[in-house]
Structures are given as C-alpha cells and as structure tokens.
Design a protein around this motif. Structure first.
Motif, PDB file in Angstrom:
ATOM      1  N   PRO A 196      -8.584  -6.133 -39.307  1.00 48.64           N
ATOM      2  CA  PRO A 196      -8.120  -7.521 -39.448  1.00 48.64           C
ATOM      3  C   PRO A 196      -7.292  -7.973 -38.235  1.00 48.64           C
TER       4      PRO A 196
ATOM      5  N   PHE B 201      -9.360 -16.858 -42.546  1.00 52.81           N
ATOM      6  CA  PHE B 201      -9.203 -16.220 -43.856  1.00 52.81           C
ATOM      7  C   PHE B 201     -10.516 -15.559 -44.276  1.00 52.81           C
ATOM      8  N   THR B 202     -11.621 -16.272 -44.061  1.00 50.13           N
ATOM      9  CA  THR B 202     -12.938 -15.735 -44.436  1.00 50.13           C
ATOM     10  C   THR B 202     -13.220 -14.440 -43.677  1.00 50.13           C
TER      11      THR B 202
ATOM     12  N   PHE C 289     -20.822  -7.721 -46.565  1.00 53.54           N
ATOM     13  CA  PHE C 289     -19.544  -8.288 -46.105  1.00 53.54           C
ATOM     14  C   PHE C 289     -19.509  -8.347 -44.567  1.00 53.54           C
TER      15      PHE C 289
ATOM     16  N   ARG D 218      -7.899 -22.219 -40.197  1.00 51.99           N
ATOM     17  CA  ARG D 218      -7.405 -21.231 -41.159  1.00 51.99           C
ATOM     18  C   ARG D 218      -8.475 -20.721 -42.110  1.00 51.99           C
TER      19      ARG D 218
ATOM     20  N   THR E 197      -8.851  -0.916 -42.770  1.00 47.73           N
ATOM     21  CA  THR E 197      -8.478  -2.127 -43.515  1.00 47.73           C
ATOM     22  C   THR E 197      -7.242  -2.795 -42.888  1.00 47.73           C
TER      23      THR E 197
ATOM     24  N   ILE F  43     -11.248 -12.360 -42.161  1.00 46.32           N
ATOM     25  CA  ILE F  43     -10.330 -11.250 -42.446  1.00 46.32           C
ATOM     26  C   ILE F  43     -10.544 -10.672 -43.848  1.00 46.32           C
ATOM     27  N   THR F  44     -10.725 -11.535 -44.840  1.00 47.66           N
ATOM     28  CA  THR F  44     -10.902 -10.998 -46.198  1.00 47.66           C
ATOM     29  C   THR F  44     -12.251 -10.282 -46.334  1.00 47.66           C
ATOM     30  N   MET F  45     -13.284 -10.832 -45.715  1.00 47.01           N
ATOM     31  CA  MET F  45     -14.607 -10.176 -45.780  1.00 47.01           C
ATOM     32  C   MET F  45     -14.571  -8.833 -45.050  1.00 47.01           C
ATOM     33  N   ASP F  46     -13.810  -8.795 -43.971  1.00 43.05           N
ATOM     34  CA  ASP F  46     -13.666  -7.560 -43.208  1.00 43.05           C
ATOM     35  C   ASP F  46     -12.951  -6.491 -44.040  1.00 43.05           C
ATOM     36  N   ILE F  47     -11.879  -6.897 -44.736  1.00 41.96           N
ATOM     37  CA  ILE F  47     -11.155  -5.931 -45.586  1.00 41.96           C
ATOM     38  C   ILE F  47     -12.089  -5.431 -46.692  1.00 41.96           C
ATOM     39  N   ALA F  48     -12.868  -6.367 -47.261  1.00 35.56           N
ATOM     40  CA  ALA F  48     -13.817  -5.976 -48.312  1.00 35.56           C
ATOM     41  C   ALA F  48     -14.850  -4.987 -47.753  1.00 35.56           C
TER      42      ALA F  48
END
Ligand code: RET
Length: 263
Positions: A106, A124-125, A160, A120, A102, A127-132
C-alpha cells in the motif's frame, strides 16, 4: 508434527542459499533507510514530505519483515494437501512475506498515487484491493485442507490484482499527465507493473503452487523482485521528488484530497 521456532531458525540458517536471500534484503533495506533519510531531509512542502515518508516506510517495513523471516518467527512448516506435487510432505512456508506485503505494497501505491495527484476514490480503491490481494494470497499459501481451495484463493487474489493494475494502467496516467509528473510516473508504473506480475508467477512455480522451484530458489526470486520493486523504485522516486519539489508542490488537489474547485 510440531516444529519449534528454534528448529525453523536452524533449518534456515543452515541453508546458505535460503538465508542469504533474506540477509541480502536486511542489508539493502538498512542501507536504503539511511540513504532515503539523507535524500529527503531538505524537502519542505507537504506533498513532497508525504511522498518521502511513504517511500521511507517501504524499507522500514521490509527490514522488519526479513528480520521476522530469518528469526523463524514468520516461517511455518505446513503439510501439503492431497493433489499438491509435494502432497503429505512438510515444507517451509515463509508466510510472513505475504503478511508484510499488506503493509509495504500500500505504501508503494500511495507513493505512486500521490505522485500522480490521484483522487481519493481511486487511491482508496487501489490500496484496499491491494490489501485484499495480499490477504487472500496469504490464505492461498496457508491452506492445507484442500489443494483446489489453494488455487481458488490464488484466483481471488489475482482478481484483486487486476483491479490494482487497472487503476495503475488506466486511471492514474491521465492524472499524472495533468499534474506534470507524467514522465516519472510512466517509468515507475512500468517498473511496478512488470515486477509485480512476477510475484504470482513465482507463487505458481514455487512450492506454494506447482513446486517446480524449491523453497530457497523461490525465496531468491521474491528477494530479487523486492530489491527492484522496493529499494530501486523508492530511490528513483525520491531522487525525482528531491530534484522537482516545485512540480510536486503544485498539486491540483490539496493533500486532503479536495480539488481547488471543491474549495
Ligand atoms: C500472490 C499470490 C496470489 C496471486 C497474486 C499474488 C501477488 C502478489 C504481488 C506482490 C507484490 C509484492 C511487493 C512487495 C514489496 O514489498 C500474493 C503472490 C496476484 C503482486 C511489490
């Protein structure tokens, strides 16, 4: 049964195949940190330096992650639920891997996005989908109540992952082309997509999933993928940035993400 951290540490240390898969990465991460420090020290422009720091964080997170694994701190013993091929048995679960992904993945995506000069919203998409993806993958690995729910979370994590792949394959190539980084972006994107696809396959074949591969072999699989997806990836990226700082400096957007037209 409650297993102590010292017992997990002993189990790992006495398994040469398993412990070597971890120590190799500690050594390579340490070497990469020193190498990358040297490679980036002459960079002066804001975007190139940001890519450098981002790339540096990959082995920095990795060395901490693998040290956590060899110490036994981030490896648990879990009992597999009914339906799992190893139902009722206690198996080692190196959950620290999924947790530290996690932080490391990213950074890989941020570096690629900065290289492509992406906007941006897509950064953002991705990175956040990757963390999810990583967090739900962690859930899939740690669920001991239901075999079905392990696979449900695996499926959610894959969904994701598809979004991440979409951004990498559909959105960023055009940005990179416009930014003059199309060629190196294409190479690094291919490396990333091919290697990252190996992780869910390994999860499914390893002890977490169908248990076709044992813990030590699965660990070597992840370690091998990590070596290519992290150190080789970051090396190729930094080598290119160091040799082409002028191209990287000429961002259409500022580092803050505004396009010149917005100014
Ligand atoms: C899991 C299992 C659930 C489904 C999916 C997965 C994908 C993992 C990936 C990991 C990449 C890790 C990297 C680490 C470098 O530090 C969590 C295995 C889709 C793509 C590149």
């Amino acid at each position: 049964m409650q297993t102590t951290q010292a017992e997990v540490f002993e189990t790992i240390a006495s398994d040469v195949v398993l412990s070597s898969s971890l120590w190799v990465n500690i050594a390579l991460a340490g070497f990469s940190i020193l190498l990358f420090l040297a490679m980036g020290r002459r960079l002066r422009t804001a975007r190139a330096r940001l890519i450098w720091v981002t790339a540096m964080l990959v082995p920095l997170v990795s060395i901490s992650s693998y040290a956590g694994l060899v110490s036994g701190l981030t490896v648990g013993v879990i009992q597999m639920p009914p339906g799992h091929p190893l139902a009722g048995q206690e198996v080692l679960s190196p959950w620290g891997r999924y947790l530290t992904w996690t932080l490391s993945t990213p950074m890989i995506l941020l570096a690629l996005g900065l290289l492509a000069d992406a906007d941006r919203a897509s950064l953002f998409t991705a990175i956040t989908m990757d963390i999810a993806m990583c967090v739900t993958g962690l859930a899939a690995a740690l669920i001991t109540s239901s075999y079905l729910l392990r696979w449900v979370f695996f499926g959610i994590s894959c969904a994701f992952f598809l979004v991440v792949l979409y951004v990498l394959l559909v959105e960023w190539p055009a940005d990179a082309e416009a930014a003059g980084t199309g060629e190196i972006f294409g190479t690094l994107r291919a490396l990333t997509v091919v290697l990252w696809l190996g992780y869910p396959v390994l999860w499914a074949l390893g002890v977490e999933g169908f248990a076709v591969l044992d813990v030590a072999i699965t660990s070597w699989g992840y370690s091998g993928l990590d070596i290519l997806a992290k150190y080789v990836f970051a090396f190729l990226l930094l080598r290119w940035v160091a040799a082409n700082e002028g191209t990287v400096a000429e961002s259409r957007r500022t580092v803050s993400g505004a396009t010149p037209a917005d100014d």
